[in-house]
Enzyme design. Structure first.
Site, mmCIF file in Angstrom:
data_model
loop_
_atom_site.group_PDB
_atom_site.id
_atom_site.type_symbol
_atom_site.label_atom_id
_atom_site.label_comp_id
_atom_site.label_asym_id
_atom_site.label_seq_id
_atom_site.Cartn_x
_atom_site.Cartn_y
_atom_site.Cartn_z
ATOM 1 N N LYS A 135 7.278 74.444 65.720
ATOM 2 C CA LYS A 135 7.849 73.899 64.657
ATOM 3 C C LYS A 135 8.109 75.271 63.778
ATOM 4 C CE LYS A 135 3.725 73.417 61.836
ATOM 5 N NZ LYS A 135 3.804 74.341 60.689
ATOM 6 N N ASP A 222 5.648 72.519 56.096
ATOM 7 C CA ASP A 222 4.657 73.069 56.819
ATOM 8 C C ASP A 222 3.700 72.152 57.345
ATOM 9 O OD1 ASP A 222 3.033 75.473 57.946
ATOM 10 O OD2 ASP A 222 1.552 75.117 56.394
ATOM 11 N N HIS A 227 2.901 67.825 60.892
ATOM 12 C CA HIS A 227 1.378 67.356 61.131
ATOM 13 C C HIS A 227 1.262 65.894 60.578
ATOM 14 C CE1 HIS A 227 1.150 71.255 62.882
ATOM 15 N NE2 HIS A 227 0.942 71.997 61.682
HETATM 16 C C1 BG6 Z 1 -0.207 75.274 60.817
HETATM 17 C C2 BG6 Z 1 0.200 75.655 59.368
HETATM 18 O O1 BG6 Z 1 0.662 74.397 61.463
HETATM 19 O O2 BG6 Z 1 -1.514 74.401 60.741
HETATM 20 C C3 BG6 Z 1 -0.689 76.198 58.614
HETATM 21 O O3 BG6 Z 1 1.340 76.408 59.433
HETATM 22 C C4 BG6 Z 1 -2.003 75.372 58.404
HETATM 23 O O4 BG6 Z 1 -0.294 76.467 57.331
HETATM 24 C C5 BG6 Z 1 -2.368 75.002 59.840
HETATM 25 O O5 BG6 Z 1 -2.860 76.065 57.900
HETATM 26 C C6 BG6 Z 1 -3.290 73.838 59.675
HETATM 27 O O6 BG6 Z 1 -3.884 73.650 60.883
HETATM 28 P P1 BG6 Z 1 -5.552 74.132 61.600
HETATM 29 O O7 BG6 Z 1 -5.552 73.476 62.860
HETATM 30 O O8 BG6 Z 1 -5.327 75.494 61.457
HETATM 31 O O9 BG6 Z 1 -6.236 73.394 60.505
#
Ligand code: BG6
Length: 454
Positions: A135, A222, A227
């Site tokens: 992404k 983001d 997500h």
């Molecule tokens: C990523 C984002 O996809 O996911 C980040 O770009 C974020 O900004 C992260 O911090 C969060 O996922 P995880 O698994 O690291 O908690």
């Protein structure tokens, strides 16, 4: 697990994603599934000796505690290829050195990925080649559609792996088991019983030197556009008959097609804010706007909230609040389900102390059901009691699960093209409202819990 050796060719092998996520993920995959045979090739513009590359791979595998003989086999077979990926002849020469089946992992900025795909269309890739990309998939509905068209000119949809690492997170996949593998929750997973749902991913992390990417993305793109809407899709989809990729992905896409900003009013349904200087977990965090690489005029939000509804029979009238932000005082990575009050509580009992809730903590994983009951003390007084379970650690890192699926050619844990487009379709009206200045950019001090009144 196929015993055929798959070639995993990482494009952008000298970058951050490879070092921080792909190689460690691969390590946990090989630790759990040491019988896998994979040939890891790295390619990038920078000069890197075979020894240095192999040392990188070796370190990651050692860190993940991959059995030594397995690690040495993979390292010995692993090669680095200095390549300008935007030079057609160099790309051709690189492809000629790969084996089949081939998985191409684009660990590259999205704009470079698109250019490489144009060259791949001209060069043609071997039959059965899989493309894995990160992404954001475009930066608008139109560019997502264009990207999809370009990808389909290279390989068929079933060979395109759009990666969202949340789909490799076991506590998120647990939504499927929680919803569909027990008798209790499935019948009450409807608007008749559920009043509201919150999907929250508050981080204490700040910018972490990622201005080059983040200042163009912001919290909505983001986290929410990707997500959190994916979590929502798992939460809200209809019951699958099987775990076949096409079935699950089809049901998720169906759920996403029903999503609209709350009240069909993107202005009232969304909020945005940006952090100012403060202290997070004992560390001073500078004002976001003053960070190197940030253009304050861009008004990038570091905290976003979007309330959506699903215009379908199951979820009509239920608000789903999606929120995520950076540099907040406390981590809150959870899904909270708030149940409606019972139709009638016997007259003579004290009022319930609060609504019943199901709290799914995503990191570390746990599930808690908070129920009103007359538990102790005065038997006519209601109390809230918690039935809780810790979810054990997942067997491997999310990127391990995802790489395993790519090597197996199973797209279950990835995003289908129409889903990627829906994700943009949902947030585009919000961006339009923001651009029109209809939603003020609020402020919050780093280390706080966000702007007052949210
Ligand atoms: C990523 C984002 O996809 O996911 C980040 O770009 C974020 O900004 C992260 O911090 C969060 O996922 P995880 O698994 O690291 O908690």
């Amino acid at each position: 697990m196929p015993d055929q050796t798959t070639t995993l060719l990482i494009l952008g092998a000298s970058g951050d994603l490879t070092r921080r996520l792909l190689l460690p993920g691969l390590g946990t995959l090989l630790r759990e599934e040491p019988g896998r045979t994979v040939r890891v090739m790295g390619a990038d513009r920078v000069e890197l000796s075979q020894e240095d590359w192999q040392a990188k791979v070796r370190d990651s595998l050692a860190e993940a505690e991959v059995p030594q003989e397995v690690a040495e086999r993979v390292v010995a077979d692993s090669t680095y290829h200095r390549t300008d990926l935007l030079e057609k002849d160099q790309l051709r020469a690189l492809l000629e050195q790969t084996g089949s089946p081939l998985a191409l992992y684009f660990a590259l900025p999205p704009a470079v990925t698109v250019k490489v795909c144009v060259l791949l269309e001209e060069l043609r890739v071997p039959e059965g080649t899989r493309l894995a990309l990160e992404k954001p998939f475009g930066d608008s509905l139109e560019s997502a559609q264009e990207l999809n068209r370009q990808l389909l000119r290279v390989v068929p949809e079933g060979s395109i792996f759009r990666i969202d690492h949340f789909l490799g997170v076991s506590t998120i996949l647990n939504l499927i088991g929680l919803r569909f593998a027990n008798r209790l929750l499935q019948p009450i997973w409807t608007a008749e019983h559920i009043e509201r749902v919150e999907i929250c991913y508050d981080e204490t992390l700040a910018l972490e030197g990622r201005a080059g990417y983040y200042d163009h993305a912001g919290a909505l793109m983001d986290m929410i556009q990707s997500h959190l809407l994916e979590i929502l899709a798992f939460f809200a989809m209809e019951a699958p008959a099987t775990m076949q990729p096409e079935e699950i992905r089809g049901l998720k896409a169906q759920a996403l097609r029903a999503v609209q900003p709350w009240g069909h009013d993107p202005t009232a349904a969304s909020r945005r804010a940006r952090y100012t200087a403060g202290e997070v977990e004992g560390t001073q965090v500078p004002d976001y706007a003053s960070e190197e690489g940030v253009d304050p005029e861009r008004e990038t939000e570091t905290l976003a909230q979007l309330t959506v509804q699903l215009d379908n029979a199951r979820w009509s009238g239920v608000p789903f609040v999606l929120r995520s932000g950076k540099a907040l005082g406390d981590k809150a990575k959870r899904v909270v389900v708030v149940f409606r009050e019972p139709a009638h509580t016997p007259t003579g009992l004290s009022p319930a102390p609060g609504p019943d809730r199901l709290v799914l903590e995503l990191k570390p994983g746990s599930v808690a059901l908070e129920l009103s009951m007359n538990a102790e003390g005065d038997p006519f007084d209601l109390e809230q009691k918690e039935l809780a379970a810790e979810l054990g650690k997942s067997r491997m890192l999310p990127y391990g699960e995802i790489l395993g699926a790519i090597l197996d050619g199973n797209p279950l844990l990835t995003i289908r093209g129409d889903e990627a487009e829906e994700l943009w379709r949902i947030v585009e009206p919000v961006y339009a409202a923001w651009r029109a200045g209809e939603v003020p950019l609020e402020e919050y001090a780093a280390g706080s819990d966000g702007p007052g009144g949210w």
